[in-house]
Write a protein that holds these residues in place. Structure first.
Motif, PDB file in Angstrom:
ATOM      1  N   LYS A  28       0.626  -1.161   0.058  1.00  0.00           N
ATOM      2  CA  LYS A  28      -0.051  -0.097   0.062  1.00  0.00           C
ATOM      3  C   LYS A  28       1.124   1.359   0.081  1.00  0.00           C
ATOM      4  N   CYS A  29       0.738   2.306  -0.967  1.00  0.00           N
ATOM      5  CA  CYS A  29       1.546   3.525  -1.097  1.00  0.00           C
ATOM      6  C   CYS A  29       1.251   4.197  -0.006  1.00  0.00           C
ATOM      7  N   THR A  30       2.121   4.750   0.911  1.00  0.00           N
ATOM      8  CA  THR A  30       1.948   5.622   1.962  1.00  0.00           C
ATOM      9  C   THR A  30       1.529   6.913   1.317  1.00  0.00           C
ATOM     10  N   GLY A  31       1.987   7.418   0.183  1.00  0.00           N
ATOM     11  CA  GLY A  31       1.772   8.642  -0.251  1.00  0.00           C
ATOM     12  C   GLY A  31       0.020   8.782  -0.946  1.00  0.00           C
ATOM     13  N   CYS A  32      -0.328   7.705  -1.585  1.00  0.00           N
ATOM     14  CA  CYS A  32      -1.707   7.779  -2.224  1.00  0.00           C
ATOM     15  C   CYS A  32      -2.581   6.807  -1.843  1.00  0.00           C
ATOM     16  N   SER A  33      -2.214   5.906  -0.889  1.00  0.00           N
ATOM     17  CA  SER A  33      -2.881   4.818  -0.392  1.00  0.00           C
ATOM     18  C   SER A  33      -3.105   3.833  -1.602  1.00  0.00           C
ATOM     19  N   VAL A  47       9.587   3.604  -6.491  1.00  0.00           N
ATOM     20  CA  VAL A  47       8.819   4.829  -6.540  1.00  0.00           C
ATOM     21  C   VAL A  47       7.724   4.410  -7.018  1.00  0.00           C
ATOM     22  N   CYS A  48       6.437   5.085  -6.212  1.00  0.00           N
ATOM     23  CA  CYS A  48       5.106   4.701  -6.690  1.00  0.00           C
ATOM     24  C   CYS A  48       4.672   5.406  -8.038  1.00  0.00           C
ATOM     25  N   PRO A  49       4.257   4.563  -9.144  1.00  0.00           N
ATOM     26  CA  PRO A  49       4.211   4.881 -10.166  1.00  0.00           C
ATOM     27  C   PRO A  49       2.976   5.765 -10.452  1.00  0.00           C
ATOM     28  N   LYS A  50       2.042   5.687  -9.333  1.00  0.00           N
ATOM     29  CA  LYS A  50       1.007   6.479  -9.643  1.00  0.00           C
ATOM     30  C   LYS A  50       1.175   7.948  -8.951  1.00  0.00           C
ATOM     31  N   CYS A  51       1.768   7.914  -7.788  1.00  0.00           N
ATOM     32  CA  CYS A  51       1.837   9.521  -7.151  1.00  0.00           C
ATOM     33  C   CYS A  51       3.534  10.013  -6.976  1.00  0.00           C
ATOM     34  N   GLY A  52       4.170   9.089  -7.436  1.00  0.00           N
ATOM     35  CA  GLY A  52       5.724   9.386  -7.054  1.00  0.00           C
ATOM     36  C   GLY A  52       6.478   9.266  -5.789  1.00  0.00           C
ATOM     37  N   PHE A  53       5.781   8.834  -4.861  1.00  0.00           N
ATOM     38  CA  PHE A  53       6.054   8.677  -3.297  1.00  0.00           C
ATOM     39  C   PHE A  53       7.498   7.867  -3.405  1.00  0.00           C
ATOM     40  N   HIS A  54       8.341   8.164  -2.755  1.00  0.00           N
ATOM     41  CA  HIS A  54       9.581   7.290  -2.956  1.00  0.00           C
ATOM     42  C   HIS A  54       9.951   6.494  -1.563  1.00  0.00           C
TER      43      HIS A  54
HETATM   44 ZN   LIG Z   1       1.259   6.446  -4.454  1.00  0.00          ZN
END
Ligand SMILES: [Zn+2]
Length: 295
Positions: A28-33, A47-54
């Motif tokens: 689960k992405c910490t940036g965009c869930s 790196v999250c492909p959806k929101c760019g969270f590292h």
């Molecule tokens: Zn994300």
């Protein structure tokens, strides 16, 4: 027992807790869930492909992401001797042993030489998984030797920080590493060789207070926590609420603490660009230039 009632209550997920990276298939992405397929994530340099969270990246993956192909690792077998026979909730020797087993490394940094888009360079990458990436005697010694190697081979130095700071289990000996590394970096500067500091999430304590902020260029990854003391300690000390985004890369860039924020996927190209700007030449160019001189 009741027929239509569950005897045990299901465990509620705590939405306030950020999800950590599990070893399973999905993350689960910490940036965009959003739910991400682990394989997609690792192919995208974590790196999250959806929101760019590292997401946090291991030191070996980091080395792989920066070098063109092969690299040579140095001082792999240096190990802490636990000079203070330190023990807190657990003996330090046991912590070391557990970290060595879980990471397969002997201490919290990998130092290697290789090529970054054709430029020869020495890279030191810190490993957060090893006692919080803390800087003890071994980390200090390995980085210092890496810098000395950069000087003797006339190569630029890159240090990728990911650390909670000095290793308290080695007391004053770990603090001395700050001065030791800085002295080596001063020598590198006298030799007019570039040093680029890459700050990743998190870079705090004695690492920020020494070599991480001394780069000819200080480059951070987006959204990284960078600071000396933690925000809670500062709030308690100054008795004031800290502003939004305090100690994050973007805030620090705005306030002049950093030179650049660069996406991890662009980091390699950015480093090569910086080397060129600082007067370095690609290895092949250096080699071909050397042939007529020898003939
Ligand atoms: Zn994300």
């Amino acid at each position: 027992m009741a027929w239509f009632k569950k005897a045990k209550k299901p465990i509620d997920a705590d939405p306030s807790k950020p999800s950590r990276v599990p070893e399973g298939l999905w993350v689960k992405c910490t940036g965009c869930s959003k739910i991400l397929y682990n394989k997609d994530l690792s192919q995208n340099m974590s790196v999250c492909p959806k929101c760019g969270f590292h997401f946090r990246m291991g030191s070996l993956d980091r080395i792989k992401s920066l070098f063109d192909g092969e690299w040579t690792e140095y001082d792999r077998d240096l190990m802490s001797t636990d000079p203070l026979r330190f023990s807190d909730t657990k003996p330090y020797a046991k912590r070391l042993k557990a970290s060595i087993e879980s990471t397969g490394m002997k201490d919290a940094v990998v130092v290697a030489s290789g090529r970054i888009e054709g430029y020869d360079a020495i890279v030191a990458a810190m490993e957060y998984g090893f006692i919080g990436g803390s800087m003890g005697v071994v980390v200090g010694e390995k980085i210092t030797r890496g810098i000395e190697r950069a000087i003797s081979t006339r190569r630029p130095m890159v240090i990728v920080s990911c650390s909670g700071g000095a290793r308290m289990m080695e007391g004053a000996l770990s603090l001395m590493q700050m001065a030791k590394i800085c002295a080596a970096l001063a020598h590198l500067a006298q030799e007019r060789l570039p040093y680029i500091s890459v700050l990743t999430d998190p870079t705090t304590g004695g690492v920020t207070a020494s070599f991480a902020m001394l780069g000819d260029l200080n480059i951070a990854e987006p959204g990284a926590l960078i600071g000396f003391a933690g925000p809670r300690v500062i709030e308690q000390t100054i008795r004031q609420k800290l502003p939004e985004g305090f100690q994050r890369s973007e805030f620090l860039l705005e306030h002049g603490m950093l030179d650049l924020i660069i996406d991890r996927r662009e980091m390699k190209a950015a480093l090569a660009r910086a080397f060129r700007f600082m007067g370095q030449h690609p290895a092949e160019e250096v080699e071909t230039a050397a042939i007529p001189a020898e003939a």
